[in-house]
Scaffold this motif. Structure first.
Motif, PDB file in Angstrom:
ATOM      1  N   UNK A 199      41.186 -14.064  27.887  1.00 23.89           N
ATOM      2  CA  UNK A 199      40.725 -13.620  26.573  1.00 23.89           C
ATOM      3  C   UNK A 199      39.229 -13.318  26.591  1.00 23.89           C
ATOM      4  N   UNK A 200      38.445 -14.109  27.312  1.00 30.06           N
ATOM      5  CA  UNK A 200      37.003 -13.868  27.394  1.00 30.06           C
ATOM      6  C   UNK A 200      36.717 -12.545  28.107  1.00 30.06           C
ATOM      7  N   UNK A 201      37.483 -12.231  29.158  1.00 29.04           N
ATOM      8  CA  UNK A 201      37.297 -10.966  29.878  1.00 29.04           C
ATOM      9  C   UNK A 201      37.687  -9.789  28.991  1.00 29.04           C
ATOM     10  N   UNK A 202      38.772  -9.900  28.253  1.00 27.46           N
ATOM     11  CA  UNK A 202      39.193  -8.837  27.339  1.00 27.46           C
ATOM     12  C   UNK A 202      38.141  -8.646  26.242  1.00 27.46           C
ATOM     13  N   UNK A 230      27.403  -3.628  30.561  1.00 25.75           N
ATOM     14  CA  UNK A 230      28.264  -4.701  31.070  1.00 25.75           C
ATOM     15  C   UNK A 230      27.592  -6.059  30.909  1.00 25.75           C
ATOM     16  N   UNK A 231      26.312  -6.139  31.246  1.00 23.54           N
ATOM     17  CA  UNK A 231      25.588  -7.401  31.118  1.00 23.54           C
ATOM     18  C   UNK A 231      25.403  -7.796  29.661  1.00 23.54           C
ATOM     19  N   UNK A 232      25.118  -6.817  28.810  1.00 25.49           N
ATOM     20  CA  UNK A 232      24.961  -7.096  27.381  1.00 25.49           C
ATOM     21  C   UNK A 232      26.276  -7.597  26.787  1.00 25.49           C
ATOM     22  N   UNK A 233      27.384  -6.975  27.166  1.00 28.62           N
ATOM     23  CA  UNK A 233      28.683  -7.396  26.656  1.00 28.62           C
ATOM     24  C   UNK A 233      29.000  -8.818  27.099  1.00 28.62           C
ATOM     25  N   UNK A 234      28.683  -9.154  28.347  1.00 27.81           N
ATOM     26  CA  UNK A 234      28.913 -10.518  28.831  1.00 27.81           C
ATOM     27  C   UNK A 234      28.052 -11.523  28.083  1.00 27.81           C
ATOM     28  N   UNK A 235      26.785 -11.164  27.848  1.00 24.51           N
ATOM     29  CA  UNK A 235      25.877 -12.073  27.143  1.00 24.51           C
ATOM     30  C   UNK A 235      26.305 -12.270  25.692  1.00 24.51           C
ATOM     31  N   UNK A 281      31.244 -17.333  22.045  1.00 24.18           N
ATOM     32  CA  UNK A 281      32.167 -18.407  22.387  1.00 24.18           C
ATOM     33  C   UNK A 281      33.547 -17.854  22.707  1.00 24.18           C
ATOM     34  N   UNK A 282      34.479 -18.732  22.897  1.00 30.02           N
ATOM     35  CA  UNK A 282      35.831 -18.343  23.288  1.00 30.02           C
ATOM     36  C   UNK A 282      36.549 -17.650  22.133  1.00 30.02           C
TER      37      UNK A 282
END
Length: 80
Positions: A24-27, A65-70, A76-77
């Motif tokens: 879910x975190x990756x999606x 990609x980095x902004x989306x991860x941050x 949170x989950x």
């Protein structure tokens, strides 16, 4: 009970397919990246210091990609 399923598309990403929170975190991160790309396209972000070169496209993709991860990490989950 959920049957054991194989997800070949995400197995190469280093995500534990048995952990629904990791999936879910990756999606969520992928959704945020698409949202950031749409936002960037809507304001014409190509007119910057780097112009519209291929290098700028690569840099912007990595930055998104980095902004989306941050952003996803701060949110949170998605399953909580």
């Amino acid at each position: 009970m959920i049957p054991d399923a194989s997800f070949p598309a995400i197995n190469g990403l280093g995500i534990d397919t048995k952990d629904p929170k990791a999936i879910a975190a990756k999606v969520q991160a992928m959704f945020l990246e698409i949202m950031l790309k749409s936002m960037e396209d809507s304001v014409g972000a190509e007119d910057g210091m780097f112009g519209g070169s291929a290098n700028a496209d690569i840099y912007r993709g990595m930055f998104r990609e980095q902004m989306a991860s941050a952003i996803g990490a701060q949110m949170g989950s998605p399953l909580e």
